[in-house]
Enzyme design. Structure first.
Site, PDB file in Angstrom:
ATOM      1  N   SER A 298      75.433 -56.043 122.449  1.00  0.00           N
ATOM      2  CA  SER A 298      75.503 -54.670 121.917  1.00  0.00           C
ATOM      3  C   SER A 298      76.324 -53.759 122.841  1.00  0.00           C
ATOM      4  O   SER A 298      76.995 -52.832 122.368  1.00  0.00           O
ATOM      5  CB  SER A 298      74.104 -54.091 121.667  1.00  0.00           C
ATOM      6  OG  SER A 298      73.436 -53.814 122.865  1.00  0.00           O
ATOM      7  N   ASN A 299      76.295 -54.025 124.136  1.00  0.00           N
ATOM      8  CA  ASN A 299      77.162 -53.238 125.033  1.00  0.00           C
ATOM      9  C   ASN A 299      78.627 -53.633 124.871  1.00  0.00           C
ATOM     10  O   ASN A 299      79.509 -52.782 124.977  1.00  0.00           O
ATOM     11  CB  ASN A 299      76.711 -53.381 126.487  1.00  0.00           C
ATOM     12  CG  ASN A 299      75.573 -52.443 126.816  1.00  0.00           C
ATOM     13  OD1 ASN A 299      75.764 -51.226 126.867  1.00  0.00           O
ATOM     14  ND2 ASN A 299      74.376 -52.987 126.981  1.00  0.00           N
TER      15      ASN A 299
ATOM     16  N   MET B 293      74.068 -63.101 132.081  1.00  0.00           N
ATOM     17  CA  MET B 293      72.817 -63.464 132.745  1.00  0.00           C
ATOM     18  C   MET B 293      72.966 -64.463 133.897  1.00  0.00           C
ATOM     19  O   MET B 293      72.023 -65.167 134.226  1.00  0.00           O
ATOM     20  CB  MET B 293      71.821 -64.020 131.705  1.00  0.00           C
ATOM     21  CG  MET B 293      71.487 -63.034 130.601  1.00  0.00           C
ATOM     22  SD  MET B 293      70.814 -61.474 131.228  1.00  0.00           S
ATOM     23  CE  MET B 293      69.172 -62.017 131.682  1.00  0.00           C
ATOM     24  N   ARG B 294      74.146 -64.512 134.478  1.00  0.00           N
ATOM     25  CA  ARG B 294      74.338 -65.368 135.643  1.00  0.00           C
ATOM     26  C   ARG B 294      74.642 -64.498 136.858  1.00  0.00           C
ATOM     27  O   ARG B 294      75.328 -63.480 136.726  1.00  0.00           O
ATOM     28  CB  ARG B 294      75.529 -66.323 135.452  1.00  0.00           C
ATOM     29  CG  ARG B 294      75.482 -67.171 134.218  1.00  0.00           C
ATOM     30  CD  ARG B 294      74.298 -68.091 134.157  1.00  0.00           C
ATOM     31  NE  ARG B 294      74.185 -68.992 135.292  1.00  0.00           N
ATOM     32  CZ  ARG B 294      73.162 -69.832 135.458  1.00  0.00           C
ATOM     33  NH1 ARG B 294      72.175 -69.871 134.577  1.00  0.00           N
ATOM     34  NH2 ARG B 294      73.122 -70.621 136.511  1.00  0.00           N
TER      35      ARG B 294
ATOM     36  N   HIS C 291      73.053 -51.783 134.015  1.00  0.00           N
ATOM     37  CA  HIS C 291      71.676 -52.225 134.257  1.00  0.00           C
ATOM     38  C   HIS C 291      70.712 -51.184 133.667  1.00  0.00           C
ATOM     39  O   HIS C 291      70.914 -49.983 133.847  1.00  0.00           O
ATOM     40  CB  HIS C 291      71.434 -52.385 135.758  1.00  0.00           C
ATOM     41  CG  HIS C 291      70.057 -52.862 136.073  1.00  0.00           C
ATOM     42  ND1 HIS C 291      69.695 -54.192 135.958  1.00  0.00           N
ATOM     43  CD2 HIS C 291      68.934 -52.200 136.439  1.00  0.00           C
ATOM     44  CE1 HIS C 291      68.408 -54.319 136.257  1.00  0.00           C
ATOM     45  NE2 HIS C 291      67.922 -53.124 136.557  1.00  0.00           N
TER      46      HIS C 291
ATOM     47  N   ASP D 135      72.313 -56.090 141.703  1.00  0.00           N
ATOM     48  CA  ASP D 135      72.078 -54.744 141.166  1.00  0.00           C
ATOM     49  C   ASP D 135      72.060 -53.666 142.248  1.00  0.00           C
ATOM     50  O   ASP D 135      71.335 -52.672 142.138  1.00  0.00           O
ATOM     51  CB  ASP D 135      70.764 -54.693 140.370  1.00  0.00           C
ATOM     52  CG  ASP D 135      70.801 -55.608 139.149  1.00  0.00           C
ATOM     53  OD1 ASP D 135      71.880 -55.806 138.579  1.00  0.00           O
ATOM     54  OD2 ASP D 135      69.731 -56.118 138.756  1.00  0.00           O
TER      55      ASP D 135
ATOM     56  N   GLU E  95      72.808 -46.510 127.138  1.00  0.00           N
ATOM     57  CA  GLU E  95      73.751 -47.483 127.716  1.00  0.00           C
ATOM     58  C   GLU E  95      75.049 -47.501 126.921  1.00  0.00           C
ATOM     59  O   GLU E  95      76.144 -47.554 127.483  1.00  0.00           O
ATOM     60  CB  GLU E  95      73.154 -48.905 127.689  1.00  0.00           C
ATOM     61  CG  GLU E  95      71.992 -49.122 128.632  1.00  0.00           C
ATOM     62  CD  GLU E  95      71.495 -50.569 128.587  1.00  0.00           C
ATOM     63  OE1 GLU E  95      72.323 -51.495 128.600  1.00  0.00           O
ATOM     64  OE2 GLU E  95      70.262 -50.771 128.531  1.00  0.00           O
TER      65      GLU E  95
HETATM   66  C1  GRF Z   1      71.325 -54.465 128.454  1.00  0.00           C
HETATM   67  O1  GRF Z   1      70.091 -53.796 128.483  1.00  0.00           O
HETATM   68  C2  GRF Z   1      72.006 -54.392 129.797  1.00  0.00           C
HETATM   69  O2  GRF Z   1      71.744 -53.214 130.474  1.00  0.00           O
HETATM   70  C3  GRF Z   1      71.392 -55.552 130.521  1.00  0.00           C
HETATM   71  O3  GRF Z   1      71.240 -56.564 129.554  1.00  0.00           O
HETATM   72  C4  GRF Z   1      71.148 -55.967 128.263  1.00  0.00           C
HETATM   73  C5  GRF Z   1      72.258 -56.566 127.456  1.00  0.00           C
HETATM   74  O4  GRF Z   1      72.199 -56.211 126.100  1.00  0.00           O
HETATM   75  N1  GRF Z   1      72.211 -55.941 131.645  1.00  0.00           N
HETATM   76  P1  GRF Z   1      73.437 -56.498 125.150  1.00  0.00           P
HETATM   77  O5  GRF Z   1      73.710 -58.006 125.217  1.00  0.00           O
HETATM   78  O6  GRF Z   1      74.592 -55.702 125.641  1.00  0.00           O
HETATM   79  O7  GRF Z   1      72.989 -56.085 123.787  1.00  0.00           O
END
Ligand code: GRF
Length: 187
Positions: free
Chosen positions: A15-16, A88-89, A107, A143, A172
């Site tokens: 989503s970001n 996620m790595r 974050h 972080d 975000e």
């Molecule tokens: C978000 O909350 C971001 O801050 C964190 O992981 C999540 C990722 O969400 N690092 P998406 O995959 O961007 O929807």
């Protein structure tokens, strides 16, 4: 002026990534996404890249030479700024050093509070009445790199993880493109 070339690294929903795609769609936006890399073949975010006609590749973290392959792909695409978006790595100190000042992350907390995983669960357990989100440069410490932008979000009575995550995520999605704009404009 030439638009700053972004590479976006994802592992999931994206989503970001979508927020960055949407931000870059504005005619005056000073950056463009030239490559999306996922370490997971089933990341939903890959469909978002495809829908926006952005080249994407899957590089599994289980492959030997994973980071070197990611670095090569970014360089081959002429990427100037790497945006981690739900990636996620944890990247090695060596990789981070190579991309120093050109590697950023978002974050879902007000760093330095609540680095790491399961952020919202820990925020709720702490009884904090406000949280937020942070865009920061990535350094070797998780972080903990220099903060570019952050914004507060209230924790409301009756919040559970999903409700709080949704409220933070909406912010975000505004903050990440804004941070990219600042960097692209060298501010
Ligand atoms: C978000 O909350 C971001 O801050 C964190 O992981 C999540 C990722 O969400 N690092 P998406 O995959 O961007 O929807």
């Amino acid at each position: 002026m030439a638009r700053l070339r972004l590479g976006v690294l994802i592992s999931g929903r994206g989503s970001n990534l979508q927020a960055l795609i949407d931000g870059c769609a504005a005619p005056d936006f000073p950056a463009e996404i030239v490559l999306v890399i996922s370490n997971k073949a089933d990341a939903a975010g890959l469909a978002r890249a495809k829908a926006a006609s952005i080249p994407s590749s899957v590089i599994s973290h289980r492959e030997p030479g994973f980071e070197a392959a990611v670095g090569d792909a970014l360089r081959d695409a002429g990427v100037e700024l790497v945006c981690l978006a739900g990636f996620m790595r944890v990247l090695s100190a060596d990789f981070v050093a190579k991309w120093r000042d050109r590697l950023i992350n978002i974050h879902p907390s007000l760093l330095p509070a609540f680095p790491g995983l399961e952020t919202h669960r820990r925020v709720l357990a702490s009884g904090a009445t406000e949280t937020g989100c942070t865009v920061h440069f990535v350094t070797a410490a998780l972080d903990a790199g220099p903060i570019i932008l952050q914004e507060k979000v209230p924790v409301l009575p009756g919040d559970d993880e999903d409700r709080l995550a949704a409220r933070v995520l909406a912010v975000e999605h505004r903050l990440y493109p804004q941070a990219v704009r600042l960097l692209a404009e060298r501010r």
